[in-house]
Structures are given as C-alpha cells and as structure tokens.
Design a protein around this motif. Structure first.
Motif, PDB file in Angstrom:
ATOM      1  N   TYR A  18       2.663  10.790   4.204  1.00  0.00           N
ATOM      2  CA  TYR A  18       3.123   9.505   3.688  1.00  0.00           C
ATOM      3  C   TYR A  18       2.003   8.476   3.775  1.00  0.00           C
ATOM      4  N   TRP A  19       2.186   7.382   3.007  1.00  0.00           N
ATOM      5  CA  TRP A  19       1.285   6.227   3.090  1.00  0.00           C
ATOM      6  C   TRP A  19       2.028   5.076   3.759  1.00  0.00           C
ATOM      7  N   PRO A  20       1.420   4.350   4.677  1.00  0.00           N
ATOM      8  CA  PRO A  20       2.000   3.085   5.132  1.00  0.00           C
ATOM      9  C   PRO A  20       1.753   2.028   4.054  1.00  0.00           C
ATOM     10  N   VAL A  21       2.804   1.331   3.655  1.00  0.00           N
ATOM     11  CA  VAL A  21       2.715   0.360   2.561  1.00  0.00           C
ATOM     12  C   VAL A  21       3.236  -0.995   3.033  1.00  0.00           C
ATOM     13  N   ASP A  22       2.575  -2.052   2.606  1.00  0.00           N
ATOM     14  CA  ASP A  22       3.018  -3.416   2.886  1.00  0.00           C
ATOM     15  C   ASP A  22       3.018  -4.199   1.577  1.00  0.00           C
ATOM     16  N   ILE A  23       4.151  -4.815   1.253  1.00  0.00           N
ATOM     17  CA  ILE A  23       4.264  -5.591   0.014  1.00  0.00           C
ATOM     18  C   ILE A  23       4.717  -7.008   0.349  1.00  0.00           C
TER      19      ILE A  23
ATOM     20  N   SER B 201       7.392  -3.805   4.881  1.00  0.00           N
ATOM     21  CA  SER B 201       6.489  -2.685   5.150  1.00  0.00           C
ATOM     22  C   SER B 201       7.335  -1.430   5.312  1.00  0.00           C
ATOM     23  N   PHE B 202       6.776  -0.287   4.920  1.00  0.00           N
ATOM     24  CA  PHE B 202       7.540   0.957   4.973  1.00  0.00           C
ATOM     25  C   PHE B 202       6.602   2.144   4.846  1.00  0.00           C
ATOM     26  N   LYS B 203       7.149   3.326   5.055  1.00  0.00           N
ATOM     27  CA  LYS B 203       6.416   4.570   4.872  1.00  0.00           C
ATOM     28  C   LYS B 203       6.832   5.179   3.544  1.00  0.00           C
TER      29      LYS B 203
END
Length: 276
Positions: free
Chosen positions: A210-215, A234-236
């Motif tokens: 997975y990628w750690p993502v922050d929007i 933020s999420f995986k």
C-alpha cells in the motif's frame, strides 16, 4: 463534517486480485464497514467523546458508471448531552465522467436536519450544476472532475511514482456549490505488518502492498484568502484500490476509521470494452 468527501474518495474501491492491465485501474464493486472513533479534540470543539460506524457500498464499472451508497452514524458527546448523527448519501457517476448525481440526507437524533439533491454535468469548458433540494438553483462552475475520476487519477499517479500533485474536485458535498482544490501527497510503498490491527479484516488482501496517502482540501481560490485546508484526510491505499486506516482532520477535532469488515462483489471483466 465533510463526510461525503470522505466517502467518495477515501473509501475507494477495494478488491481481491485486481490487476492494472490498462492505464485505467479496475474499480471493483464491494462493501466496506469501518469503526469510527475520536482521535483528538480541542476545547473549542466541545466534543468529549465520539464513536460510530461507516458503511460504504460501491457498484458499477467503467462502462456502466459507478454508484456509491454511504451511511455514517455517530454518537457525539459534549460532557453534558449527546446526539446521534446519521448521514445517508447516494451518488451516481456516469461513465466517462459526463454527469454526476448526488442525494444526501442528514439526520440528528432521527430528525431530518438537511437534504441536498442535484446533478452536475460536464459541458464544454465548465460544469453545469442543477440543485433540486433544499432549493432549486442553477450554477455554472469551472471545469473539473468527479469523485471516481479523482480516485482513478490518484491510483494512476501512485503507480507512476508521483509523490505530490494538485487537482480539483466536485463531489456534491455540503451545499454542492463549490469546486474544491486538493493537494495530494503519496508516500513510499510499504508492506502490511503482521501486527496491523486491520489484518483480520483484510483477509486475503493482507499481503498486498500500500501507499500512505494524505489529501488536503482547500476552498476555491480567493474565497476568504485561506491557505489552511478546510479538511484533511490520511489513509493507506493498497495497490488494488482498497482504502483503510483513515484519519480525518476537521480542524477542531479529528477521527479515525478502521476497516472491520470487507465484502467483495463480482469483479467486472479485466480490460472490459464498452459498447458505443
């Protein structure tokens, strides 16, 4: 709360054994259940306790369009009293992002507090928004993309190794009268640890990376001159599109969402060709 934005982006498509045979990710129909809890709250928020559950159901295909049904129920306490909020949202995004219909009902202690319903259509160099509820209204907005397009763009950029980009989005949330600017940060791909608390819910997907993502979401340029995001999540994001382990920051308080149950429906054929 901008929970609709959470539904249409953060709670994105999950699947088993999803491949990327083409440039467009295959978004697999599924039903995901998340337990929600209070992460942090300032004195200004007045919140002393928060718990709840989100249920997100995604159906459709790149040919048929995509339907999302979302329900978010919370029990919020402020030390002296409590209230139960219940947000129910249904959206349909036409294939190719031509149009987007949305309907949201918000209840407080089982009483209807607000209802928003309408349709947005991409026409030429802009967006035509027709709102039916709470009052009839017609709006002309700048050209942008809808939630599933936003998600596909995110997965595609993550696959390409993009770590930061900016884009815009219309999702029908709140008064359905704004296009939000979003900044997206994608971290380094990682493996799920055996000690991860969501492993049991992931089942066969627990080996997926997975990628750690922050929007971060910002109001339209020039509106109040704000540079601080109005909302952040933020999420995986797994390689197959599954989203989990969320933290949703509303400024005065933040909440977490943990995956507790996942049901994958029948997968659309890989490389599906749409009839014209």
């Amino acid at each position: 709360m901008r929970v609709v934005r959470l539904a249409v982006l953060a709670l994105a498509s999950s699947a088993s054994a999803v491949g990327y045979a083409s440039a467009t990710p295959v978004l697999v129909p599924h039903r995901a259940v998340y337990d929600v809890a209070l992460d942090e709250a300032s004195d200004r928020s007045g919140i002393t306790s928060l718990s709840g559950r989100m249920v997100y159901e995604f159906n459709g295909s790149a040919c048929e369009g995509y339907t999302v049904k979302f329900r978010f129920v919370t029990n919020i306490e402020n030390g002296e009293s409590s209230r139960v909020t219940d947000q129910q949202t249904t959206t349909f995004e036409e294939a190719g992002g031509k149009s987007f219909s949305f309907a949201t009902k918000s209840f407080v202690d089982q009483q209807l507090e607000r209802e928003v319903k309408g349709t947005a259509t991409s026409e030429g160099n802009g967006l035509k928004v027709s709102i039916d509820k709470p009052e009839t209204e017609k709006l002309d907005l700048a050209a942008t993309q809808f939630p599933t397009q936003h998600l596909v763009e995110l997965i595609d950029n993550a696959e390409k190794g993009e770590t930061f980009y900016e884009t815009t989005l219309f999702d029908g949330s709140e008064d359905a009268d704004k296009i939000m600017t979003t900044t997206v940060i994608v971290g380094k791909k990682a493996e799920t640890a055996s000690s991860d608390p969501e492993v049991s819910a992931l089942a066969g997907l627990s080996k997926d990376k997975y990628w750690p993502v922050d929007i971060a979401y910002f109001n339209p340029e020039g509106e109040g001159g704000e540079e601080v995001p109005t909302y952040r999540i933020s999420f995986k994001l797994h390689e197959n599109g599954l989203t989990r382990d969320m933290t949703m920051d509303y400024g005065d308080f933040s909440i977490t969402g943990k995956l507790v149950n996942l049901t994958v429906f029948d997968n659309p054929p890989a490389g599906e060709t749409c009839d014209q």
